[in-house]
Write a protein that holds these residues in place. Structure first.
Motif, PDB file in Angstrom:
ATOM      1  N   ILE A  24       0.816  -1.203   0.000  1.00  0.00           N
ATOM      2  CA  ILE A  24       0.000   0.000   0.000  1.00  0.00           C
ATOM      3  C   ILE A  24       0.855   1.261   0.000  1.00  0.00           C
ATOM      4  CG2 ILE A  24      -1.641   1.281   1.362  1.00  0.00           C
ATOM      5  CD1 ILE A  24      -2.863  -1.286   2.150  1.00  0.00           C
ATOM      6  N   LEU A  25       1.845   1.339   0.900  1.00  0.00           N
ATOM      7  CA  LEU A  25       2.552   2.610   1.040  1.00  0.00           C
ATOM      8  C   LEU A  25       3.427   2.911  -0.148  1.00  0.00           C
ATOM      9  CD1 LEU A  25       3.479   2.805   4.775  1.00  0.00           C
ATOM     10  CD2 LEU A  25       1.814   4.090   3.523  1.00  0.00           C
ATOM     11  N   THR A  27       3.149   1.704  -3.181  1.00  0.00           N
ATOM     12  CA  THR A  27       2.255   1.986  -4.303  1.00  0.00           C
ATOM     13  C   THR A  27       1.707   3.396  -4.200  1.00  0.00           C
ATOM     14  OG1 THR A  27       1.618  -0.320  -4.327  1.00  0.00           O
ATOM     15  CG2 THR A  27       0.221   1.189  -5.507  1.00  0.00           C
ATOM     16  N   GLY A  28       1.371   3.835  -2.991  1.00  0.00           N
ATOM     17  CA  GLY A  28       0.871   5.182  -2.813  1.00  0.00           C
ATOM     18  C   GLY A  28       1.888   6.242  -3.191  1.00  0.00           C
TER      19      GLY A  28
ATOM     20  N   ALA B  50      -3.005   7.579   6.495  1.00  0.00           N
ATOM     21  CA  ALA B  50      -2.925   6.846   5.237  1.00  0.00           C
ATOM     22  C   ALA B  50      -3.818   5.622   5.264  1.00  0.00           C
ATOM     23  CB  ALA B  50      -1.482   6.428   4.958  1.00  0.00           C
ATOM     24  N   PHE B  51      -3.951   5.004   6.438  1.00  0.00           N
ATOM     25  CA  PHE B  51      -4.755   3.795   6.460  1.00  0.00           C
ATOM     26  C   PHE B  51      -6.230   4.055   6.624  1.00  0.00           C
ATOM     27  CE2 PHE B  51      -1.973   0.565   5.632  1.00  0.00           C
ATOM     28  CZ  PHE B  51      -0.757   0.835   6.202  1.00  0.00           C
ATOM     29  N   LEU B  55      -5.492   5.076   1.285  1.00  0.00           N
ATOM     30  CA  LEU B  55      -4.779   5.781   0.235  1.00  0.00           C
ATOM     31  C   LEU B  55      -4.316   4.874  -0.888  1.00  0.00           C
ATOM     32  CD1 LEU B  55      -2.645   8.567   1.789  1.00  0.00           C
ATOM     33  CD2 LEU B  55      -4.707   8.656   0.484  1.00  0.00           C
ATOM     34  N   GLY B  56      -3.685   3.725  -0.560  1.00  0.00           N
ATOM     35  CA  GLY B  56      -3.098   2.972  -1.656  1.00  0.00           C
ATOM     36  C   GLY B  56      -3.857   1.723  -2.008  1.00  0.00           C
ATOM     37  N   MET B  57      -5.109   1.631  -1.550  1.00  0.00           N
ATOM     38  CA  MET B  57      -5.779   0.343  -1.632  1.00  0.00           C
ATOM     39  C   MET B  57      -6.644   0.195  -2.858  1.00  0.00           C
ATOM     40  SD  MET B  57      -6.835  -0.073   2.279  1.00  0.00           S
ATOM     41  CE  MET B  57      -5.770   0.512   3.541  1.00  0.00           C
TER      42      MET B  57
END
Lengths: 96, 117
Positions: A24-25, A27-28, B50-51, B55-57
Motif C-alpha cells: 500500500i505505502l 504503491t501510494g 494513510a490507512f 490511500l493505496g488500496m
C-alpha cells in the motif's frame, strides 16, 4: 501453513508487513509521483474544477507533488525500509 | 452505516458519565506542542491517516467507476476527509473518558496507564 505453530509468523506478521507496508505505502508514493509529475496534476485539477461546486486552487498541485509524496516516503523510510534492504542483500558481503 | 455513528454517540455519552472521566479528558485535550519535534508522533499520525483514508488500496478506482461523468468530486472529497477526522476526534472522547475512569478507580497516574507512543 498459517495454522501451524511454526508458520504462525508467516500468517499475520509477514503478510501484514508485505501487503500493508510494501503494497500500500510504496504503491501510494509511486502513484502520487506519477500523477503529480508525469500526468500533471494541473490537468486533473482543471477537470475536477469544471464539474464541482468548490474550486481548488494551485495548492492542490503542490500538495500532490511534494507534501503527500514526502509524507508517505517518510513513513516508508522511518518504518524500517533501509534495514529491510540490508537484510534482503545479506549475501553481497559473502561473495567477496 | 448510520448505526456506527449512533453506537459511537452512545459510547461517548456512557463514557462521559463515568466518575473520574474528566482527568482522562484533560489529558486528551491539553496540547503538548513540544511533541511536534518527535518523529515517532509524525510516523504514527501519517500512517494512521494513510490507512483510514484508504490511500493505496485502489478503493478509489473502484468507487470512481460507479460515479457519473459530471459527479461533484470536490464536495465528496471534502466531506470524506473532514468527516473521517471528526469521527476519529469524537471517538477519542470515548476512549479517554474510560482512561480517566481507570485512573480514578485504580489510582494510577496517567503516565503509567497510557503507554508512550
Amino acid at each position: 501453513m498459517f495454522t501451524t505453530n511454526g508458520g504462525l509468523y508467516c500468517g499475520p506478521d509477514l503478510l501484514d508487513r508485505a501487503v500493508s507496508f510494501y503494497g500500500i505505502l510504496i504503491t501510494g508514493v509511486l502513484a502520487c509521483l506519477v500523477v503529480g509529475w508525469v500526468f500533471p496534476a494541473s490537468k486533473l485539477r482543471e477537470y475536477v474544477n469544471k464539474t464541482s461546486e468548490f474550486k481548488v486552487g494551485v495548492w492542490f498541485d503542490w500538495m500532490v507533488k511534494l507534501v503527500v509524496s514526502i509524507g508517505l516516503a517518510f513513513v516508508v523510510i522511518y518504518g524500517g525500509f533501509i534495514p529491510d534492504i540490508k537484510i534482503l542483500l545479506w549475501w553481497i558481503p559473502q561473495m567477496g | 452505516m448510520i448505526i456506527a455513528w449512533i453506537t459511537l454517540i452512545i459510547l461517548v455519552i456512557r463514557g462521559i458519565t463515568l466518575p473520574g472521566a474528566i482527568q482522562g479528558l484533560n489529558y486528551y485535550l491539553s496540547p503538548d506542542f513540544s511533541q511536534l519535534a518527535n518523529l515517532d508522533l509524525w510516523f504514527a499520525a501519517l500512517s494512521q491517516i494513510a490507512f483510514t483514508l484508504s490511500l493505496g488500496m485502489a478503493s478509489m478506482y473502484a468507487y470512481g467507476s460507479f460515479m457519473k461523468q459530471k459527479g461533484d468530486v470536490n464536495n465528496n472529497a471534502l466531506i470524506t476527509g473532514l468527516g473521517d477526522g471528526a469521527t476519529s476526534y469524537f471517538a477519542g472522547f470515548a476512549i479517554f473518558s474510560v482512561v480517566g475512569f481507570l485512573m480514578q478507580s485504580l489510582s494510577i497516574p496517567v503516565e503509567k496507564l497510557v503507554p508512550p507512543a
